[in-house]
Design a protein around this motif. Structure first.
Motif, short mmCIF file in Angstrom:
data_model
loop_
_atom_site.label_atom_id
_atom_site.label_comp_id
_atom_site.label_asym_id
_atom_site.label_seq_id
_atom_site.Cartn_x
_atom_site.Cartn_y
_atom_site.Cartn_z
N GLU A 548 0.93 -1.23 -0.08
CA GLU A 548 0.26 -0.01 -0.05
C GLU A 548 0.72 1.34 0.02
N GLN A 549 0.69 2.12 -0.75
CA GLN A 549 1.21 3.45 -0.94
C GLN A 549 0.46 4.49 -0.59
N PRO A 550 0.73 4.98 0.78
CA PRO A 550 -0.44 5.88 1.37
C PRO A 550 -0.31 7.29 0.91
N PHE A 551 0.93 7.71 0.26
CA PHE A 551 1.04 9.12 -0.12
C PHE A 551 1.47 9.16 -1.71
N LEU A 552 1.26 10.06 -2.43
CA LEU A 552 1.75 10.28 -3.48
C LEU A 552 2.89 10.95 -3.47
N THR A 553 3.39 11.68 -2.19
CA THR A 553 4.95 12.09 -2.10
C THR A 553 5.14 11.79 -0.58
N GLY A 554 6.39 12.08 -0.68
CA GLY A 554 6.92 11.89 0.85
C GLY A 554 7.41 10.56 1.02
N ILE A 555 8.95 10.39 0.77
CA ILE A 555 9.44 9.09 0.86
C ILE A 555 9.80 8.39 2.32
N SER A 556 9.53 8.95 3.11
CA SER A 556 9.56 8.15 4.51
C SER A 556 8.22 8.25 5.24
N LEU A 557 8.05 6.92 5.95
CA LEU A 557 6.68 6.65 6.54
C LEU A 557 7.35 6.58 8.03
N SER A 558 6.30 6.95 8.98
CA SER A 558 6.57 6.49 10.41
C SER A 558 6.11 4.95 10.49
N THR A 559 6.44 4.39 11.74
CA THR A 559 6.12 3.04 11.89
C THR A 559 4.42 2.93 12.01
N VAL A 560 3.89 1.75 11.66
CA VAL A 560 2.67 1.80 11.60
C VAL A 560 2.14 1.63 13.04
N THR A 561 0.88 2.30 13.24
CA THR A 561 0.32 2.36 14.64
C THR A 561 -1.18 1.43 14.15
N ILE A 562 -1.06 0.36 15.16
CA ILE A 562 -2.50 -0.28 15.16
C ILE A 562 -3.44 -0.08 16.53
N ASP A 563 -4.56 0.29 15.86
CA ASP A 563 -5.66 0.36 17.15
C ASP A 563 -6.61 -0.71 16.95
N PRO A 564 -6.30 -1.78 17.99
CA PRO A 564 -7.12 -2.87 17.81
C PRO A 564 -8.48 -2.95 18.08
N ILE A 565 -8.78 -1.58 18.73
CA ILE A 565 -10.41 -1.66 18.86
C ILE A 565 -11.21 -1.39 17.55
N GLY A 566 -10.80 -0.80 16.74
CA GLY A 566 -11.14 -0.57 15.54
C GLY A 566 -11.65 -1.94 14.66
N PRO A 567 -10.77 -2.68 14.11
CA PRO A 567 -9.23 -2.20 14.06
C PRO A 567 -8.77 -1.46 13.08
N PHE A 568 -8.02 -0.21 13.28
CA PHE A 568 -7.77 0.61 12.38
C PHE A 568 -6.20 0.65 12.44
N ALA A 569 -5.46 1.18 11.44
CA ALA A 569 -4.35 1.39 11.35
C ALA A 569 -3.96 2.78 11.07
N TYR A 570 -2.73 3.30 11.32
CA TYR A 570 -2.36 4.59 11.13
C TYR A 570 -0.81 4.71 10.61
N VAL A 571 -0.50 5.77 9.55
CA VAL A 571 0.94 6.02 9.32
C VAL A 571 0.99 7.37 9.14
N THR A 572 2.13 7.78 9.32
CA THR A 572 2.29 9.54 9.18
C THR A 572 3.51 9.62 7.98
N ASN A 573 3.32 10.58 7.26
CA ASN A 573 4.25 11.02 6.39
C ASN A 573 5.07 11.82 7.18
N THR A 574 6.45 11.47 7.42
CA THR A 574 7.37 12.06 8.42
C THR A 574 8.03 13.57 7.80
N SER A 575 7.76 13.66 6.57
CA SER A 575 8.10 14.84 5.77
C SER A 575 7.33 16.07 6.18
N ASN A 576 5.76 15.78 6.58
CA ASN A 576 4.83 16.91 6.67
C ASN A 576 3.78 16.59 7.77
#
Length: 594
Positions: A548-576
């Motif tokens: 999965e490619q979450p952003f069209l720009t930004g070459i570095s991502l944060s570690t994936v965060t998993i919210d087991p209640i959802g379950p959901f996952a989140y990732v941050t574009n570290t450049s912005n």
């Protein structure tokens, strides 16, 4: 007899001092001019020989003249009475003579070079400043001494500043430019003082990753992201679909680490803690916040810690908080006020060089610090009343591999710590230890090979398998865990293309349970960051089921965060600092949330 000239600019190298004496048959003023030019070239021509043969104090080298140019390299090594002797060619001073506009002539010079342990403290003697860099993965690191003499660093290992300093001169080594791609923070240890009759060789520069992931509160209602570039914390509410809606954020300190959240009391009140790394001239701090009913952070009293602290680690009972101070060789410990969440009664425990993290066992009895700069693990017992750390009386320190960066603990179903695994970034290995359940002491087992630059070890939810993210070899090492001995048996590594993988995050879905692993990429030189989704097979091997490619720009991502209640996952574009949210499907696939 010709006058004897002692060059007052002796040059000090880490392996000894070169002291030169010369005899000449030409006029004194011309001779002095020659000496001003000669020793520097002689010294640098001699460096590799001295290092190669480890010449020590008291050995004397003879420089014998010939009719060849003095620029000629070392001609040969000979032995005299069991001592290594050096023969240099020094002769025609054509360039020097032309510079002086004098006649070309052959100059005969005989000299003695003595190898001393130190150049002493006389004015005019100069000394080099050197050290080592470890933990660097990004590029572009530039060091300075006294605000200049820039030294670009391209790899881990030894470095030396180009300009030597006279005895008594102050020095101050700082970071001019931090590494990027991926973003890192490097701290300087032993970086300031005054030259005192010997070279400085103990400067240590240690680097850690800047990858601030999303932190979800204990109720799964709010999410928080600290941003290093803006020294702020962004706050969000989490909708039913996992979508994030921004709410009022807050200002943090300089270079904030990820947010740590705990819940205290009944009814519960949540508190957030953010350690701020600071910079070359300031100490670190911990910002304290109360999470209000609407998710907004209400600032409390900030406390001081050491230089370049790690993210806050809280013990399992929520009573104590700890940070490893990479730039101060210490751990700061605090009691957590169970009514207000404030940090009080701070104490400090010494570590070895450049601790990067603190790990607490599941019962809150023992603490372990990975010392990047000394290739060791410090072991502590935790005072159950005050939270203060005391070095283990059995194994206060144990050896690890090169550049250890993290400690992961394996515990049994009763939460008793049994084994510890350490990712050694420099040696590309995982150190294995058994843990004494009474004392917390570590007993080394057989280390196993990983890929290049492993940064972390993740244990699956069943306790059968372990995974190491290898940033430089772009893969995930896979291991089976022996539940009796803790030994790791390597399986087939899972590739992550040309990317550098963050730590592995795992979720278990369904009944019977199926496990899935999520790995985001830190840096990719050609395309935006990618999230790799893997099915964990019954033998622990990884099968890639989604990229999965979450952003069209930004070459570095944060570690994936998993919210087991959802379950959901989140990732941050570290450049912005932009966050992408996902739902996790029943088959483990990520479904982007608009």
């Amino acid at each position: 007899m010709a006058p004897v000239i002692h060059w007052n600019g002796r040059h000090q190298f880490p392996y000894g001092c070169l002291q030169l004496y010369f005899y000449g048959t030409f006029p004194f003023y011309l001779y002095a001019a020659a000496i001003a030019n000669l020793p520097v070239k002689a010294i640098f021509a001699t460096q590799n020989i001295l290092r190669q043969y480890s010449l020590t104090s008291g050995r004397i080298l003879h420089i014998l003249s010939t009719r060849k140019s003095y620029n000629q390299s070392i001609s040969k090594i000979i032995r005299i009475h069991g001592e290594k002797m050096l023969v240099l060619s020094i002769g025609k001073k054509r360039e020097l003579m032309m510079f002086l506009r004098m006649l070309v002539m052959t100059v005969w010079v005989v000299g003695i070079v003595t190898i001393l342990p130190s150049c002493g403290t006389s004015p005019g003697y100069n000394y080099t400043i050197s050290g080592t860099v470890n933990g660097m993965i990004g590029s572009g690191l530039v060091l300075q001494n006294n605000g200049g003499d820039d030294r670009a660093i391209t790899a881990n290992g030894a470095f030396t500043f180009n300009t030597a300093l006279n005895n008594g001169t102050a020095y101050s080594v700082t970071v001019k430019t931090q590494p990027t791609n991926p973003s890192q923070t490097c701290a300087v240890l032993n970086g300031s003082g005054s030259m005192n009759g010997s070279p400085v060789s103990n400067v240590v520069v240690s680097c850690v990753m800047n990858s601030n992931p999303v932190t979800v509160d204990t109720l799964g209602k709010y999410a928080y992201v600290s941003t290093i570039n803006t020294s702020a914390i962004a706050s969000y509410t989490i909708g039913a679909s996992g979508a994030l809606t921004g709410i009022t954020g807050v200002t943090a300190g300089t270079r904030p680490n990820p947010v740590t959240i705990i819940s205290i009391g009944d009814p519960a009140t949540q508190y957030a803690y953010v350690s701020n790394m600071g910079n070359e001239t300031t100490l670190g701090t911990i910002s304290v916040y109360t999470i209000q009913s609407d998710g907004v952070l209400s600032p409390g009293t900030t406390v001081d810690v050491g230089r370049y602290p790690s993210a806050v680690t809280v013990d399992p009972a929520g009573k104590f908080a700890y940070v490893a101070n990479m730039g101060s060789n210490s751990i700061s410990a605090f009691k957590i006020n169970q009514t207000t969440g404030a940090l009080t009664d701070g104490t400090t425990a010494n570590t070895e060089n450049a601790p990067t993290s603190v790990t607490i066992d599941p019962l809150g009895k023992f603490a372990y610090a990975a010392n990047m700069g000394s290739n060791s693990i410090s072991v502590y017992t935790i005072d159950s009343t005050t939270g203060a750390l005391s070095l283990s009386t059995v194994t206060p320190s144990v050896a690890a591999g090169t550049t250890p960066v993290s400690v992961t603990i394996y515990a049994d179903s009763a939460k008793v710590a049994k084994f510890a695994y350490v990712a050694n970034m420099g040696s590309g290995s995982i150190s294995v230890y058994t843990i004494d359940s009474t004392t917390g002491a570590l007993t080394p087992g057989a280390a196993v090979a990983a890929g290049t630059s492993p940064m972390s070890v993740t244990i699956d939810t069943t306790g059968q398998f372990a995974y190491a993210s290898n940033m430089r070899s772009s893969n995930i090492s896979v291991y089976t865990i022996d539940s009796t001995t803790g030994a790791l048996t390597a399986g087939t590594a899972a590739p992550t293309g040309t990317t550098s993988p963050n730590p592995v995050k795992i979720i278990s879905i369904g009944t019977p349970a199926t496990q899935y692993a999520y790995v985001s990429s830190v840096v990719n030189s050609t395309t935006p960051g990618i999230i790799f989704v893997y099915l964990i097979n019954s033998d622990g091997s990884l099968t890639n089921i989604q990229m999965e490619q979450p952003f069209l720009t930004g070459i570095s991502l944060s570690t994936v965060t998993i919210d087991p209640i959802g379950p959901f996952a989140y990732v941050t574009n570290t450049s912005n600092g932009v966050v992408q949210a996902y739902q996790i499907g029943a088959d483990g696939h990520l479904i982007a949330v608009p």
